[in-house]
Motif scaffolding. Structure first.
Motif, PDB file in Angstrom:
ATOM      1  N   CYS A 175       0.775  -0.992   0.036  1.00  0.00           N
ATOM      2  CA  CYS A 175      -0.022   0.064   0.041  1.00  0.00           C
ATOM      3  C   CYS A 175       0.947   1.277  -0.108  1.00  0.00           C
ATOM      4  N   ALA A 176       0.547   2.142  -0.654  1.00  0.00           N
ATOM      5  CA  ALA A 176       1.264   3.640  -0.743  1.00  0.00           C
ATOM      6  C   ALA A 176       0.150   4.754  -0.673  1.00  0.00           C
ATOM      7  N   LEU A 177       0.584   5.970  -0.328  1.00  0.00           N
ATOM      8  CA  LEU A 177      -0.322   7.099  -0.235  1.00  0.00           C
ATOM      9  C   LEU A 177       0.606   8.142  -0.732  1.00  0.00           C
ATOM     10  N   SER A 178      -0.015   9.002  -1.403  1.00  0.00           N
ATOM     11  CA  SER A 178       0.560  10.396  -2.066  1.00  0.00           C
ATOM     12  C   SER A 178      -0.189  11.588  -1.550  1.00  0.00           C
ATOM     13  N   ALA A 179       0.545  12.771  -1.445  1.00  0.00           N
ATOM     14  CA  ALA A 179      -0.104  13.835  -0.991  1.00  0.00           C
ATOM     15  C   ALA A 179       0.662  15.229  -1.472  1.00  0.00           C
ATOM     16  N   ARG A 180       0.359  16.344  -1.547  1.00  0.00           N
ATOM     17  CA  ARG A 180       1.086  17.296  -1.728  1.00  0.00           C
ATOM     18  C   ARG A 180       2.051  17.725  -0.316  1.00  0.00           C
ATOM     19  N   GLN A 181       3.315  17.707  -0.578  1.00  0.00           N
ATOM     20  CA  GLN A 181       4.195  18.110   0.570  1.00  0.00           C
ATOM     21  C   GLN A 181       5.239  18.923   0.118  1.00  0.00           C
ATOM     22  N   GLN A 182       5.748  19.553   1.230  1.00  0.00           N
ATOM     23  CA  GLN A 182       7.000  20.665   0.715  1.00  0.00           C
ATOM     24  C   GLN A 182       8.391  20.158   0.924  1.00  0.00           C
ATOM     25  N   ASN A 183       9.078  20.225  -0.116  1.00  0.00           N
ATOM     26  CA  ASN A 183      10.503  19.717  -0.011  1.00  0.00           C
ATOM     27  C   ASN A 183      11.632  20.570   0.398  1.00  0.00           C
ATOM     28  N   ALA A 184      12.926  20.083   0.459  1.00  0.00           N
ATOM     29  CA  ALA A 184      13.839  20.897   1.375  1.00  0.00           C
ATOM     30  C   ALA A 184      14.190  22.158   0.726  1.00  0.00           C
ATOM     31  N   THR A 185      13.466  22.594  -0.600  1.00  0.00           N
ATOM     32  CA  THR A 185      13.548  23.869  -0.922  1.00  0.00           C
ATOM     33  C   THR A 185      12.706  24.694  -0.624  1.00  0.00           C
TER      34      THR A 185
END
Length: 459
Positions: free
Chosen positions: A12-22
């Motif tokens: 199972c996997a889940l994706s969402a909008r996330q903030q990266n290091a930059t």
């Protein structure tokens, strides 16, 4: 918060909008287990009755919780009795997921309740309503766990999701089985706390993830070989298409069937492991040993096969076969496997062997848990022969998708764990000719694409 959920057969996997290091935001997979983005689709309960109890406790909406408690009153009463009978304290953890579930099963395979790849059972026919409810509870418990882990990581409540679905969950009575499976998934997602739930074909979702990187328009054959199903789609993709909400004209064809990585594992286990358990031995009268019990043992993605293997008539048949066989030592291994409920472990070993054969020509499988010093050498050549029946079905789906589209693909995009196998890659090349084959994230493309589509329809 908006998410894409790949409730997969193997992971199972889940994706969402996330903030990266930059500081930029993008659709990305969410860690679900010890920093890893993939959670094996497994559940282990100290007792199976405690699954319904866990579901009831973790439904957040009070009205929905009360409705569930009312509908499962008898099962919840039984769960209370089980806790008392087995001296399981109310504070003791009763359910485990992912690798932790595997660990508990491997430690004591003959105790507790273990289920792997419950998605394989969705849409199966002939089940009583009580059994359908039990499937709902298993799927709900797993979704509750995934959603809770994701919310803890993201620091936000997940409210909307698009869930991936195969073209067909089962090979027979496809429309009826699809309706049943989607109903179970919808019910589970709502009980897990999602307010809005939509579905998208998994090969199309994988294609959306691939489309993000295209700089030119292409006609793409997307091949998604998952754990339980294989799905193909011919899609027009690229910069001219990706911002469209209505993509119906861009989807030229899609095909799918209940054949996937699990079937490859089962074929390997049956044809390479089961002879060590007596499958190719002879009876005292010179006739060959009946084989159906051996195949039932390893067909772990079929509820009927597992019910039959664990039934009293099978026990009686094995006792008779033990009296009739010329090689009782071999058949005793099968009896031990059955008594200790180690058939899931055997098929898991087949899966690990399959993975190893992507990089090596021969792999030795240690079966020491069955009998000290027992092992099996499997060559890539033997594996290739073993998997021909399911592999032929996969190739047929690919060619059917191309024929129904009436176009030749300009590029082939492959995803799904089993698609990494050089045997499958060679089969694709032989079938489709000189077409460029590109890889995505074999385990994450579907989840990422579901997240992309979820934002387009919910944002």
């Amino acid at each position: 918060m908006i998410t894409g959920l790949d409730y997969g057969t193997s992971n199972c996997a889940l994706s969402a909008r996330q903030q990266n290091a930059t500081g930029d935001t993008r659709i990305a997979l969410v860690p679900l287990e010890n920093g890893k983005h993939f959670l094996p689709s497994t559940l282990y309960a100290l007792e199976r009755e405690l699954i319904v109890e866990s579901v009831a406790q973790n439904i957040q909406n009070k009205d929905a919780q009360q409705d569930f408690i009312t509908s499962r009153r008898n099962q919840l009463t039984q769960a209370n009795r089980v806790r008392v009978t087995h001296d399981i304290a109310a504070s003791e953890q009763a359910l485990f997921f992912g690798k932790e579930a595997f660990s508990h099963y491997l430690e004591q395979p003959d105790e507790g309740y273990f289920v792997k790849s419950p998605k394989s059972f969705l849409g199966s026919s002939g089940f009583r309503p009580q059994f359908i409810e039990f499937f709902e509870d298993i799927v709900t418990a797993m979704m509750q766990n995934i959603k809770h882990k994701a919310e803890m990581h993201l620091g936000a409540s997940l409210t909307h999701t698009v869930i991936g679905r195969p073209v067909n969950f089962q090979g027979i009575h496809s429309e009826k089985s699809n309706t049943q499976a989607l109903s179970i998934l919808t019910t589970a997602a709502k009980r897990a706390g999602y307010q809005e739930v939509e579905f998208l074909y998994e090969p199309i979702a994988a294609g959306f993830a691939f489309e993000e990187q295209l700089t030119q328009d292409k006609t793409v054959l997307v091949i998604d070989i998952g754990g339980g199903t294989s799905d193909c789609a011919m899609v027009r993709m690229g910069p001219s298409y990706r911002d469209k909400i209505d993509r119906s004209e861009d989807f030229l064809s899609h095909t799918g069937e209940r054949v996937g990585g699990n079937d490859l594992d089962i074929q390997l286990a049956g044809k390479n492991f089961m002879p060590l358990f007596g499958m190719e031995s002879e009876l005292k009268n010179g006739l060959p040993m009946p084989t159906q019990i051996f195949w039932d043992a390893v067909t772990t993605n079929d509820v009927s096969a597992q019910t039959t293997f664990n039934s009293l008539p099978t026990e009686m048949s094995l006792e008779q076969m033990l009296r009739d066989t010329k090689e009782p030592k071999l058949l005793n291994r099968l009896l031990l496997l059955r008594d200790n409920k180690q058939n899931f472990q055997l098929v898991r070993d087949a899966e690990q062997c399959k993975i190893a054969l992507s990089d090596t020509l021969v792999n030795q499988v240690d079966l020491n848990y069955i009998e000290k010093g027992l092992y099996c050498d499997v060559s890539r050549e033997a594996y290739t022969k073993a998997i021909q029946p399911p592999l032929s079905k996969m190739i047929k789906l690919m060619t059917q998708a191309v024929n129904e589209a009436g176009e030749t693909p300009e590029v082939v995009f492959v995803t799904g764990g089993s698609a990494q196998s050089p045997i499958i890659r060679d089969a694709i090349r032989k079938s489709l000719g000189n077409v460029e084959i590109l890889d995505g994230d074999h385990f994450g493309s579907v989840a990422a694409g579901l997240g992309v589509w979820a934002e387009r329809i919910f944002a």
